[in-house]
Design an enzyme around this catalytic site. Sequence first.
Site, PDB file in Angstrom:
ATOM      1  N   HIS A  61      -3.988   4.938  14.663  1.00 32.91           N
ATOM      2  CA  HIS A  61      -5.234   4.906  13.914  1.00 32.91           C
ATOM      3  C   HIS A  61      -5.103   3.891  12.790  1.00 32.91           C
ATOM      4  O   HIS A  61      -4.007   3.393  12.512  1.00 32.91           O
ATOM      5  CB  HIS A  61      -5.586   6.290  13.351  1.00 32.91           C
ATOM      6  CG  HIS A  61      -4.504   6.905  12.524  1.00 32.91           C
ATOM      7  ND1 HIS A  61      -3.415   7.552  13.074  1.00 32.91           N
ATOM      8  CD2 HIS A  61      -4.317   6.967  11.174  1.00 32.91           C
ATOM      9  CE1 HIS A  61      -2.615   7.996  12.119  1.00 32.91           C
ATOM     10  NE2 HIS A  61      -3.131   7.640  10.946  1.00 32.91           N
ATOM     11  N   HIS A 120      -6.804  12.583  13.910  1.00 30.55           N
ATOM     12  CA  HIS A 120      -5.822  11.695  14.508  1.00 30.55           C
ATOM     13  C   HIS A 120      -4.564  12.526  14.704  1.00 30.55           C
ATOM     14  O   HIS A 120      -3.865  12.857  13.742  1.00 30.55           O
ATOM     15  CB  HIS A 120      -5.580  10.481  13.614  1.00 30.55           C
ATOM     16  CG  HIS A 120      -6.819   9.669  13.388  1.00 30.55           C
ATOM     17  ND1 HIS A 120      -7.156   9.134  12.155  1.00 30.55           N
ATOM     18  CD2 HIS A 120      -7.819   9.317  14.232  1.00 30.55           C
ATOM     19  CE1 HIS A 120      -8.303   8.476  12.254  1.00 30.55           C
ATOM     20  NE2 HIS A 120      -8.721   8.580  13.502  1.00 30.55           N
ATOM     21  N   HIS A 163       0.864  -1.181   0.000  1.00 27.79           N
ATOM     22  CA  HIS A 163       0.000   0.000   0.000  1.00 27.79           C
ATOM     23  C   HIS A 163       0.895   1.224   0.000  1.00 27.79           C
ATOM     24  O   HIS A 163       1.674   1.437   0.928  1.00 27.79           O
ATOM     25  CB  HIS A 163      -0.898  -0.021   1.240  1.00 27.79           C
ATOM     26  CG  HIS A 163      -1.994   0.995   1.228  1.00 27.79           C
ATOM     27  ND1 HIS A 163      -1.759   2.348   1.338  1.00 27.79           N
ATOM     28  CD2 HIS A 163      -3.337   0.867   1.115  1.00 27.79           C
ATOM     29  CE1 HIS A 163      -2.912   3.004   1.303  1.00 27.79           C
ATOM     30  NE2 HIS A 163      -3.883   2.133   1.167  1.00 27.79           N
ATOM     31  N   TYR A 206     -16.019   6.045   3.506  1.00 26.42           N
ATOM     32  CA  TYR A 206     -14.568   5.917   3.504  1.00 26.42           C
ATOM     33  C   TYR A 206     -14.196   4.443   3.593  1.00 26.42           C
ATOM     34  O   TYR A 206     -14.753   3.686   4.390  1.00 26.42           O
ATOM     35  CB  TYR A 206     -13.969   6.702   4.667  1.00 26.42           C
ATOM     36  CG  TYR A 206     -12.473   6.600   4.754  1.00 26.42           C
ATOM     37  CD1 TYR A 206     -11.674   6.898   3.654  1.00 26.42           C
ATOM     38  CD2 TYR A 206     -11.844   6.208   5.936  1.00 26.42           C
ATOM     39  CE1 TYR A 206     -10.304   6.814   3.722  1.00 26.42           C
ATOM     40  CE2 TYR A 206     -10.472   6.126   6.018  1.00 26.42           C
ATOM     41  CZ  TYR A 206      -9.694   6.417   4.915  1.00 26.42           C
ATOM     42  OH  TYR A 206      -8.331   6.320   4.982  1.00 26.42           O
ATOM     43  N   HIS A 259      -1.248   2.917  11.715  1.00 28.10           N
ATOM     44  CA  HIS A 259      -0.300   4.016  11.551  1.00 28.10           C
ATOM     45  C   HIS A 259      -0.196   4.854  12.819  1.00 28.10           C
ATOM     46  O   HIS A 259      -1.178   5.100  13.512  1.00 28.10           O
ATOM     47  CB  HIS A 259      -0.791   4.919  10.401  1.00 28.10           C
ATOM     48  CG  HIS A 259       0.228   5.888   9.893  1.00 28.10           C
ATOM     49  ND1 HIS A 259      -0.117   7.045   9.238  1.00 28.10           N
ATOM     50  CD2 HIS A 259       1.590   5.873   9.940  1.00 28.10           C
ATOM     51  CE1 HIS A 259       0.980   7.688   8.882  1.00 28.10           C
ATOM     52  NE2 HIS A 259       2.029   7.001   9.311  1.00 28.10           N
ATOM     53  N   GLU A 278      -3.496  14.444  11.287  1.00 27.61           N
ATOM     54  CA  GLU A 278      -4.359  14.096  10.160  1.00 27.61           C
ATOM     55  C   GLU A 278      -5.814  14.438  10.490  1.00 27.61           C
ATOM     56  O   GLU A 278      -6.424  13.801  11.336  1.00 27.61           O
ATOM     57  CB  GLU A 278      -4.247  12.602   9.836  1.00 27.61           C
ATOM     58  CG  GLU A 278      -2.841  12.139   9.488  1.00 27.61           C
ATOM     59  CD  GLU A 278      -2.781  10.654   9.170  1.00 27.61           C
ATOM     60  OE1 GLU A 278      -3.859  10.055   8.953  1.00 27.61           O
ATOM     61  OE2 GLU A 278      -1.675  10.093   9.156  1.00 27.61           O
TER      62      GLU A 278
END
Length: 435
Positions: free
Chosen positions: A363, A357, A284, A342, A327, A333
């Site tokens: 998160h 976040h 990713h 989402y 993460h 963020e």
Amino acid sequence: MTQRDLFSSGFGNEFSSEDPRCPGSLPEGQNNPQVCPYGLYAEQLSGSAFTCPRPANKRSWLYRIIPSVKHKPFTPEPCGNLTENWNEVEPDPNQLRWLPFTIPKSTEKKVDFVAGLHTICGAGDAKSRNGIGIHIYTCNTSMVDRYIFPQQGKILITTEFGKMMVEPNEICVIQQGMRFSVDVFGETRGYILEVYGAHFELPDLGPIGANGLANPRDFLCPVAWYEDRQVATGYTVINKYQGKLFACQQDFSPFNVVAWHGNYTPYKYNLKTFMVINCVAFDHADPSIFTVLTAKSTRPGVAIADFVIFPPRWGVADHTFRPPYYHRNCMSEFMGLIKGHYEAKEEGFQPGGASLHSMMTPHGPDADCFEKNSSAELKPERVAEGTMAFMFESSYSMAVTKWGLETCQKLDKSYYQCWEPLRSHFNPNWKPSKK
């Protein structure tokens, strides 16, 4: 006539425009003639210091019926829920999510754009021109002779440079010092990122090459339009100065610019024109590949604010957990959702809501997303179809306002529960499969 016929296209270009009602209103060969065509006044709007290097120098020349210097003295104006006080409440390092912010009903109370501004979070200081503020606007009526990223409801923005109709899935940038008003067409809601010092730029493309992401030709700048209008009650001009609001009166329209030229302009951009870069093999990629605009800090590669989107695209990565990874980030963020669902949290994160976040706050995908995608058949699929989520990512550690934590009453205090069902899959006897 297409939309592009009503705009000039390009990013950071040297534009020139004159209202067709006054042909020849741009002076020829100079900026400040002794007498301007049509008896206009020349006025320069500087968006950078005079001595900035040429690539970073921002300014425009406006040719107007009356210069903006003519107005009554400014007086303090109520700020409502617009603030730059980052110490109203104690810091909160938790994952934060807000349900859709309430839009006032027009049958109950008329609320225009200025009155409908609410600060959610931010950091820094407008006096030193170093920081950001993130706001939500919820309104139901147009600004009437008052001048100061829609999610719901299109907005018509009138500026000194011309008019822009901005609809959901479009963004617009109004730069520092530019006067504008907002007309709405019913109940309206949207998000605002305010950067106190730097200007937005297109991100560097590096090995991507010359083309990709947000292409310059898709940014649209309005063309000159003026009104020579007076009203008996005068015009109220709202000025945001050092984090506070001030108002002054004048007897002529602020939108009396007949012609202009320069590279310091407002502009808009349709997010559907973003050329998506994505992984086509495995793993990713980091979300920086979805950056539309960046406001750079003085540290190379570190942004005061990046505007990032998560647009519809193809997912084709093999041997990969395709949703966003878990993460902890040295950046803050803030996310919002314009439409749809989402991909990492299909429930709970709703259009017109938001999440924050903060720095180093963990998160990632909720439990349902993890379980589903850990066993999904990996075949080519459309991701985020019919959806548009975005992120304001900042190197600042942002504080949440009292309105954001308490007054709005939209903070989802059950947010943390979406990760509670995560369970251990650890198997100390695991062996790699034989191929």
